[in-house]
Design an enzyme around this catalytic site. Sequence first.
Site: not given
Ligand SMILES: C[S@@+](CC[C@H](N)C(=O)[O-])C[C@H]1O[C@@H](n2cnc3c(N)ncnc32)[C@H](O)[C@@H]1O
Length: 218
Positions: A107, A131, A171
């Site tokens: 995380d 992202d 993003k």
């Molecule tokens: C839209 S997806 C990313 C897609 C990626 N850029 C790709 O091209 O495949 C957003 C990601 O943010 C991650 N995410 C959200 N909160 C997070 C956190 N607190 N720590 C790490 N990752 C996180 C989610 O698990 C998810 O996989």
Amino acid sequence: MRVRVNTARGRKSSSTRWLDRQLNDPYVHEAQKKGYRSRAAFKLLQLDEKYKILRVGQKVVDLGAAPGGWTQVAVDRVRPDGKKSRVVAVDLQEMEPVGAAAILCMDFTDDAAAEQLNELLGGAADLVLSDMAAPVTGHKLTDHLRTTALCELAHAFAVGSLAPGGTLVMKTFAGGAQGELMAAIKVDFEKVRTVKPAASRAESPETYIVATGFRGDL
Ligand SMILES: C[S@@+](CC[C@H](N)C(=O)[O-])C[C@H]1O[C@@H](n2cnc3c(N)ncnc32)[C@H](O)[C@@H]1O
């Protein structure tokens, strides 16, 4: 040719809409054809085409990287040697390896995350990508505030990790707190733009901030 998705017994209308979008989305087909793990890869490709943010030999951090589309693009462009140039990715979810990228499953809001990422980077970053998006609840304000909180953390991480002149791409979800976020980023970067790449769906509240020319320690 457009594929028609009929409603099926037991399938929610939101699932039917999702299926319809997936089957008729040219970026989904293109991603499959080109071997990208996500259609999101095209958003980074389009941002890179316009702003030339990725270069061979950089140190790059990819926040919220799973399933790995952006990491694939970064590895293709940067060609990390694991020494001077590196690509370091983090996500809550497990991710398949991508070339020589170092992948951290944790995380990003965890207190230890920044330190672990910086250790894997082995020096100041040239580019921080985010992202990340909090899981969508469907409640616009909640989604906006949760994703903005992740953006604030990504900005703080970038300030602590970027080399002067570096770039931050992240993003954001449109909403009331975006102005404050932009103002904070403008203090640290020479140029800050808000961009909606063509691959970002029109109905999505997402836009991308491209901040270049990190001023370094103020
Ligand atoms: C839209 S997806 C990313 C897609 C990626 N850029 C790709 O091209 O495949 C957003 C990601 O943010 C991650 N995410 C959200 N909160 C997070 C956190 N607190 N720590 C790490 N990752 C996180 C989610 O698990 C998810 O996989």
